[in-house]
Scaffold this active site. Sequence first.
Site, PDB file in Angstrom:
ATOM      1  CG  ASN A 126      -1.752   1.264   1.344  1.00  0.00           C
ATOM      2  OD1 ASN A 126      -2.551   1.555   0.465  1.00  0.00           O
ATOM      3  ND2 ASN A 126      -1.540   2.017   2.409  1.00  0.00           N
ATOM      4  CB  THR A 168      -8.830   3.580  -0.965  1.00  0.00           C
ATOM      5  OG1 THR A 168      -9.677   4.550  -1.604  1.00  0.00           O
ATOM      6  CG2 THR A 168      -9.676   2.680  -0.076  1.00  0.00           C
ATOM      7  CG  ASP A 177      -2.320   5.393  -0.898  1.00  0.00           C
ATOM      8  OD1 ASP A 177      -2.337   4.546   0.007  1.00  0.00           O
ATOM      9  OD2 ASP A 177      -3.090   5.369  -1.878  1.00  0.00           O
ATOM     10  CG  ASP A 207       0.811  -3.214   7.104  1.00  0.00           C
ATOM     11  OD1 ASP A 207       0.673  -3.391   8.317  1.00  0.00           O
ATOM     12  OD2 ASP A 207       1.021  -2.100   6.584  1.00  0.00           O
ATOM     13  CG  HIS A 211      -5.480   2.140   4.530  1.00  0.00           C
ATOM     14  ND1 HIS A 211      -6.181   3.282   4.834  1.00  0.00           N
ATOM     15  CD2 HIS A 211      -5.218   1.533   5.708  1.00  0.00           C
ATOM     16  CE1 HIS A 211      -6.313   3.375   6.154  1.00  0.00           C
ATOM     17  NE2 HIS A 211      -5.744   2.325   6.698  1.00  0.00           N
ATOM     18  CD  GLU A 257      -3.168  -3.667   9.819  1.00  0.00           C
ATOM     19  OE1 GLU A 257      -3.002  -3.164  10.940  1.00  0.00           O
ATOM     20  OE2 GLU A 257      -2.523  -3.305   8.809  1.00  0.00           O
TER      21      GLU A 257
END
Length: 470
Positions: A126, A168, A177, A207, A211, A257
């Site tokens: 991510n 996100t 990101d 992880d 997101h 997660e």
Amino acid sequence: MAAAAMVIPAAQAKDRMTHNPDAVNTETILHAWSWNFPTIAENMKRIADAGYTMVQTSPVQHCFAPDGDITALFDQEGKGGNWYYYYQPTDWKIGNPIVGTREQMKQMLDSAARYNVRVIVDVLPNHTAFDIDAVAPEFYKAVGGRDKMFHSSGLTPIRDYNDRYQCTLEGTGGLPDVNTENPDFQKYYMQFVNELLDMGVRGFRYDTAKHIGVHSDPVDAASGVKVNDFWDVATGLKPVKGVKLALPYDSLFVYGEVLQDRNVPEAEYAEYFGQTASGYGYHLREALEHKTAKGIDLRNWDHQAAPEFLTTWVESHDTYCNAHESASLTDDQIRTGWVFLTARQNGTPLFFSRPMNSSRKNFWGDNVAGARGNDEFLHPEVVAANKFRKAMTGQKEDIQTSENGEVLVVNRGKKGAAIVNISDSANFVDVPTGLPDGTYKDVVYGIEFKVKNGRLHGAAAPHRTYILQK
């Protein structure tokens, strides 16, 4: 019609939302947090003998290490490094200063195979390191350049974690990101995943999975994205630029997660992987802190997905390390919570290995990166619970609680029962059970309990657990 054409059907997705009441989970995960590869390999026989079926490693990719080495779990000044550095990728290649080299990882995986233990790797596609100048030039080149690495607002920190656009497409905890919809990034990342699979890895913990967007989430139009398809690629539903997941997805243990909160599309994530039961962990810790479960529902898993597809914990590395949310709980309290959680019919419990010689005043203990954690993962009560879990294959659960909420009993059909006293006081046990009438000895301490007319009787010492089997 145009919008509908963008959606990639998840026809091959497993149903992880409908609970099968006959489903029984038997596996357990040891989170060898911040252990290096040689340390894990050296302890593999102990891990297997203690009844763990899987080991989860810390992230293994190249990571932020400004001084070239990471020797401490936590250093206020950062000179000795910090555990969270390996959550800051600089390239998707194997090896970093905490866990070790690719060669050491292969030796560890070979050891795991000898003892029939599956290895799960913590992966985090991510985001990159805070310092985007520390990211490898080769990584930037592989994804089409620095401007293609991140979402168009990826360098903006999230301000509202319940806003799915921000959640996100902006920076989690301020970390840049990544544009996970960029096919060049997907290809580069999947080559790394396939290399791990080829070496013997058999699962992943994703992880910050919540997101990374699913189909219903906003797309980054500025990046030319038409659909959020990272999960379709990562779980083998579709290839990217000629690269596809190297092994059948159902042969792997994968969980994301997805920390529970408002507006999280848990049902959509369930189309791709199992999820973390973070809400349940909170309630369990609440009972342990209060030393009673009175008024706390520990039967309900507090999740939309079916419990057989949840990864559960008393604490995680985040609850221990970030704000030390769970770090004040004693080892005894963690142990009693683990036995209760592991004795249950569903969920796959993860045991977080706390640092060696850690205490409630010194959370970092010896504060050595790469070293083995404390001895709690080998405690006889923990081992007994792990083995009880395997032995109860096919046995449905029935949870009973004493009137004062201080004693929890997990009955498993007519074959066994786990008794857990979460209080500072000794308690008499008097609850219904499926065990046949008779006298039973706890497998660890040899303490006797009796069953008469369908009720279990005995005495439980403070912060002590007992395992009974027919």
